[in-house]
Design a protein around this motif. Structure first.
Motif, mmCIF file in Angstrom:
data_model
loop_
_atom_site.group_PDB
_atom_site.id
_atom_site.type_symbol
_atom_site.label_atom_id
_atom_site.label_comp_id
_atom_site.label_asym_id
_atom_site.label_seq_id
_atom_site.Cartn_x
_atom_site.Cartn_y
_atom_site.Cartn_z
ATOM 1 N N THR A 200 -19.516 -3.753 19.094
ATOM 2 C CA THR A 200 -20.006 -4.844 19.925
ATOM 3 C C THR A 200 -18.878 -5.852 20.020
ATOM 4 N N ALA A 201 -18.166 -5.839 21.147
ATOM 5 C CA ALA A 201 -16.911 -6.589 21.280
ATOM 6 C C ALA A 201 -17.124 -7.907 21.995
ATOM 7 N N GLY B 81 -20.799 -3.566 24.784
ATOM 8 C CA GLY B 81 -21.353 -2.602 23.834
ATOM 9 C C GLY B 81 -20.606 -1.282 23.886
ATOM 10 N N TRP B 82 -20.275 -0.729 22.718
ATOM 11 C CA TRP B 82 -19.561 0.543 22.624
ATOM 12 C C TRP B 82 -20.261 1.463 21.627
ATOM 13 N N GLN C 237 -10.101 -6.502 18.512
ATOM 14 C CA GLN C 237 -10.058 -7.715 19.321
ATOM 15 C C GLN C 237 -8.594 -8.107 19.558
ATOM 16 N N PHE C 238 -8.299 -9.382 19.698
ATOM 17 C CA PHE C 238 -7.002 -9.903 20.103
ATOM 18 C C PHE C 238 -6.631 -9.264 21.442
ATOM 19 N N GLY D 56 -24.013 -2.149 20.699
ATOM 20 C CA GLY D 56 -23.500 -0.797 20.914
ATOM 21 C C GLY D 56 -24.402 0.284 20.361
ATOM 22 N N GLY D 57 -24.956 0.053 19.154
ATOM 23 C CA GLY D 57 -25.790 1.080 18.551
ATOM 24 C C GLY D 57 -27.103 1.280 19.276
ATOM 25 N N GLN D 58 -27.797 0.188 19.561
ATOM 26 C CA GLN D 58 -29.123 0.290 20.171
ATOM 27 C C GLN D 58 -29.074 0.782 21.617
#
Length: 503
Positions: free
Chosen positions: A444-445, A456-457, A355-356, A485-487
């Motif tokens: 998940t950002a 989602g990543w 983040q940031f 991200g996972g799902q």
């Protein structure tokens, strides 16, 4: 000769010399620039009057030219437009994008390597043909990535998938949604062409954008593999160690709830110390925030840059945006910008979990996964496999190019083990493939906008011990679905890896 005549003669001679210098400069030094300038309408018209080369995936053309009965003689045609548009780009009178632009000299027949072919065509009275460009793309992986991403994000969704061969850097799949039909932009009807372009350009979802290389977003928890690599590489921890964690973490030097990091309900992160494997498998924000602070911004930045952040590396596809690990922070006090300063502990903590001001393209996160899967060595990504003459004779093949060791093989082995545990018993389980060790990480950002859904990543590679493929999936918008991200990303990554490994 009297003085006035001499002056006129000298002036005329000077004008003549200036004219000759200018002509020589244009004809010999600037001719190539003018001929290859997409805005040169005369050169563009000339290229439309000859048969442009093929863009091939395997033996199948994804861009070709067909004869037509109009002033331009040939029309550019894209047989699988939506799947491949972000890669091929489009050919339009006066402009090109994508491979059509970067490989224009070969495709148009103007490349010096085609000189003999042009000479033969001239002597035989044949029209000049362009050469062919063969892409690195795996047809099956590209189709599956496109179809599954489309199904996942829906008709109004946005996202991208990138797959790389870790040992070489060959790009095996590159998908971006929403996409567009380049056939509309290749039309010889100026009114139709302009209308199509204006519609696409005005679309707020930006279908002309190749999100794989041109969209930078917070990578979220997928960046934790970079933080883990930095911690191990710098001797801070090994995978057998416990690491500081906790249910919450007040960022250093701050007050207020908005500066408290938590683990979003993942209770296995709550102890003050947990195993490194648990921190990764459960994606514990507090653990990686504290880890980043212990490392400091310089070591975090150095590791991120070793993986490719803050640099350009894609040579054969235009438009790459640099992924960013912040080099400094510029504060604004009373409306005035202050001198740049280094990140403080609170800012560094947020970078530890992506983040940031950390920003990444999907290609960059695929490169992170690929480097770890390649025993720590980062390879330059490329999408052009080879260039050919019009009759399929190879002119040049792209050789794999090692950029640098991003991390040591020992560090890569430890991070791989952490990522395998994350698939086997953690948040990345949707990418598990029976009988294959898969290394993966979810992300998940948060967008930093109140009430806005996250990004989602998902990143992964397989087989973990001898990686054949590394994948990054980015879900930017998926209307009507809860983004995780996972799902959402895990099943796409799994299917693409299986396609490459032919499972």
């Amino acid at each position: 000769m009297n003085k006035p005549i001499r002056a006129v003669s000298i002036f005329s001679l000077a004008l003549f010399v200036a004219l000759m210098v200018n002509v020589t400069y244009i004809q010999f030094w600037k001719a190539e620039d003018y001929n290859t300038d997409p805005a040169n309408a005369r050169a563009a018209e000339a290229s439309f009057a000859r048969e442009r080369g093929l863009i091939l995936v395997g033996q199948d053309p994804v861009a070709r030219s067909k004869p037509v009965d109009d002033q331009y003689k040939y029309l550019r045609v894209y047989p699988k437009p939506f799947q491949y548009a972000p890669i091929t780009g489009y050919l339009q009178l006066g402009s090109q994008t994508g491979i059509e632009r970067s490989q224009n000299a070969i495709l148009s027949g103007e490349d010096p390597r085609l000189f003999v072919n042009r000479l033969v065509d001239l002597l035989q009275g044949d029209s000049n043909q362009g050469g062919n460009v063969v892409l690195t793309i795996n047809q099956r992986a590209q189709r599956i990535a496109y179809e599954m991403l489309q199904e996942t994000v829906g008709p109004e969704g946005e996202g991208s998938v990138v797959a790389i061969e870790p040992k070489t850097g060959r790009i095996l799949a590159m998908v971006s949604l929403p996409t567009y039909d380049p056939n509309e932009l290749a039309s010889h009807n100026a009114a139709e062409r302009t209308k199509a372009y204006d519609r696409l350009e005005a679309d707020e979802s930006e279908p002309l954008l190749n999100r794989a290389i041109q969209t930078r977003l917070f990578p979220g928890s997928t960046f934790k593999v970079v933080t883990a690599a930095a911690a191990i590489e710098n001797g801070l921890y090994t995978i057998d160690d416990n690491v500081p964690s906790g249910a919450s973490y007040q960022l250093p030097g701050t007050t207020g709830e908005q500066n408290v990091v938590d683990n979003e309900g993942r209770y296995l992160c709550n102890s003050e110390e947990i195993s490194f494997a648990t921190a990764m498998a459960q994606s514990c924000n507090t653990a990686f925030a504290k880890m980043a602070v212990e490392l400091g911004p310089e070591k975090m930045r150095a590791t991120a840059e070793a993986f490719g952040f803050n640099s350009d590396y894609l040579l054969d596809l235009p438009g790459q945006a640099q992924s960013v690990y912040p080099k400094s922070v510029t504060d604004v006090i009373d409306g005035e910008e202050q001198p740049p300063r280094e990140l403080n502990d609170a800012e560094t903590a947020r970078t530890g979990f992506g983040q940031f001001d950390v920003q990444s393209t999907p290609l960059q996160m695929a490169m992170v996964a690929a480097a770890i899967g390649n025993r720590g060595t980062l390879m330059r990504p490329y999408v052009v496999e080879e260039v050919q003459t019009a009759d399929y004779q190879t002119l040049e093949t792209t050789d794999p190019d090692e950029l640098r060791p991003a991390i040591s093989p020992e560090t890569a082995a430890q991070v791989t083990e952490l990522m395998v545990d994350t698939v086997d018993a953690g948040t990345a389980s949707p990418a598990a493939i029976p009988g294959v060790d898969v290394a993966g990480k979810t992300g998940t950002a948060q967008r930093g906008i109140a009430g806005a859904p996250p990004y989602g990543w998902f990143i992964s590679f397989a087989p973990a011990g001898n990686a054949q493929v590394a994948v990054a999936v980015m879900i930017q918008e998926a209307p009507g679905k809860e983004i995780a991200g996972g799902q959402l990303g895990g099943p796409i990554a799994k299917a693409v890896m299986e396609a490459v490994m032919e499972k």
